[in-house]
Design an enzyme around this catalytic site. Structure first.
Site, mmCIF file in Angstrom:
data_model
loop_
_atom_site.group_PDB
_atom_site.id
_atom_site.type_symbol
_atom_site.label_atom_id
_atom_site.label_comp_id
_atom_site.label_asym_id
_atom_site.label_seq_id
_atom_site.Cartn_x
_atom_site.Cartn_y
_atom_site.Cartn_z
ATOM 1 N N ASP A 61 0.878 -1.168 0.000
ATOM 2 C CA ASP A 61 0.000 0.000 0.000
ATOM 3 C C ASP A 61 0.912 1.214 0.000
ATOM 4 O OD1 ASP A 61 -1.665 2.129 0.509
ATOM 5 O OD2 ASP A 61 -2.671 1.231 2.239
ATOM 6 N N VAL A 62 0.972 1.943 -1.114
ATOM 7 C CA VAL A 62 1.949 3.020 -1.233
ATOM 8 C C VAL A 62 1.628 4.204 -0.331
ATOM 9 C CG1 VAL A 62 2.576 2.385 -3.589
ATOM 10 C CG2 VAL A 62 0.781 4.108 -3.204
ATOM 11 N N ASN A 88 3.497 4.607 -10.335
ATOM 12 C CA ASN A 88 2.299 4.543 -11.157
ATOM 13 C C ASN A 88 1.012 4.440 -10.346
ATOM 14 O OD1 ASN A 88 0.611 3.756 -13.658
ATOM 15 N ND2 ASN A 88 0.415 1.965 -12.339
ATOM 16 N N SER A 139 -0.628 13.089 -15.093
ATOM 17 C CA SER A 139 -1.814 13.045 -15.946
ATOM 18 C C SER A 139 -1.944 14.385 -16.650
ATOM 19 C CB SER A 139 -3.057 12.787 -15.085
ATOM 20 O OG SER A 139 -4.262 12.976 -15.824
ATOM 21 N N TYR A 152 -8.542 15.154 -7.859
ATOM 22 C CA TYR A 152 -7.574 14.497 -8.733
ATOM 23 C C TYR A 152 -6.650 15.530 -9.366
ATOM 24 C CZ TYR A 152 -5.916 11.129 -12.259
ATOM 25 O OH TYR A 152 -5.145 10.301 -13.063
#
Length: 255
Positions: A61-62, A88, A139, A152
């Site tokens: 779990d990053v 990523n 992104s 986001y």
């Protein structure tokens, strides 16, 4: 010639989508690939498909600093060092500022931002030792705003500028830091969008190539940025968007 023979590559979020495609691409070019993510079964499935290099699956779990440190420690114990880190892992939440919860805000920031910071911080001593590099997955949402995706946008904007800052800080010490900035990419994360024909038509209208990207098309660019071919590329947030950013945003007229 395999560009990554003898190299050790960590890919987070490697269980599906761009992460899986990236792991497969590096393995095909000879790298030893460490696959990290929360779903061990998905990681094992991707590892079984990797050909050309050795693999190590480390469920992680990053958003948890201790788990990220353990990922780095296990990688070094198994392979002796780290040459490439691909951050990523990510999650997106859609909705208005007042229509989404603070719990969702913390989830997005913990995974999309803290996960990148933790990975870079834990891996950096090992990357410095071997002249390695980092490729972050930002992104197009980190380069401009979207309707209904403010959380986001904030997270990916942070990743884009963090990438620039680390490139300044560590480029002179031999560690390049870059990011890819994909537009719509067909993966598990966007599966719900793909079922909406009207929405997909709008994407096709805005993207000059007329479609979303396949995960492998983003993985190809990640591999380029990590390779010696990009040895003088540092601090770049590279759009992988089919030409989306070629437009100034006005509607199509005259054609």
């Amino acid at each position: 010639m395999n560009r990554f023979d003898g190299k050790v590559v960590i890919v987070t979020g490697a269980g599906s989508g761009m992460g899986a495609a990236t792991a497969l691409r590096f393995a095909a070019e000879g790298a030893s690939v460490v696959l990290a993510g929360r779903r061990a079964n998905k990681l094992e499935e991707v590892a079984a498909r990797c050909q050309g290099g050795h693999t190590l699956v480390v469920p992680t779990d990053v958003s948890d600093w201790d788990q990220v440190r353990a990922l780095i420690d296990k990688t070094v114990a198994q392979f002796g060092g780290i040459d490439v880190l691909v951050n990523n892992a990510g999650v997106a939440v859609m909705g208005s500022l007042t229509g989404t919860s603070l719990e969702e805000w913390h989830k997005v920031m913990n995974i999309d931002v803290n996960g990148v910071v933790y990975g870079c911080r834990a891996a950096m001593p090992h990357l410095l030792a071997r002249g390695g590099c980092i490729v972050n997955v930002s992104s197009v949402s980190g380069l401009g705003g979207d309707w209904g995706m403010s959380f986001y946008n904030a997270a990916k904007g942070a990743v884009s500028n963090f990438t620039r800052a680390l490139a300044l800080e560590y480029g002179g010490q031999g560690v390049r830091v870059n990011a890819v900035c994909p537009a719509l990419t067909m993966s598990e994360m966007t599966a719900g969008l793909a079922d909406n024909a009207a929405l997909m038509s709008q994407f096709a209208e805005r993207i000059p190539l007329g479609r979303g990207a396949e995960p492998e098309e983003v993985a190809d660019v990640i591999a380029f940025l990590a390779s010696p071919d990009a040895r003088f590329v540092n601090g770049v947030n590279l759009p992988v968007d089919g030409g989306l950013h070629a437009s100034n945003g006005q509607p199509r007229v005259g054609l």
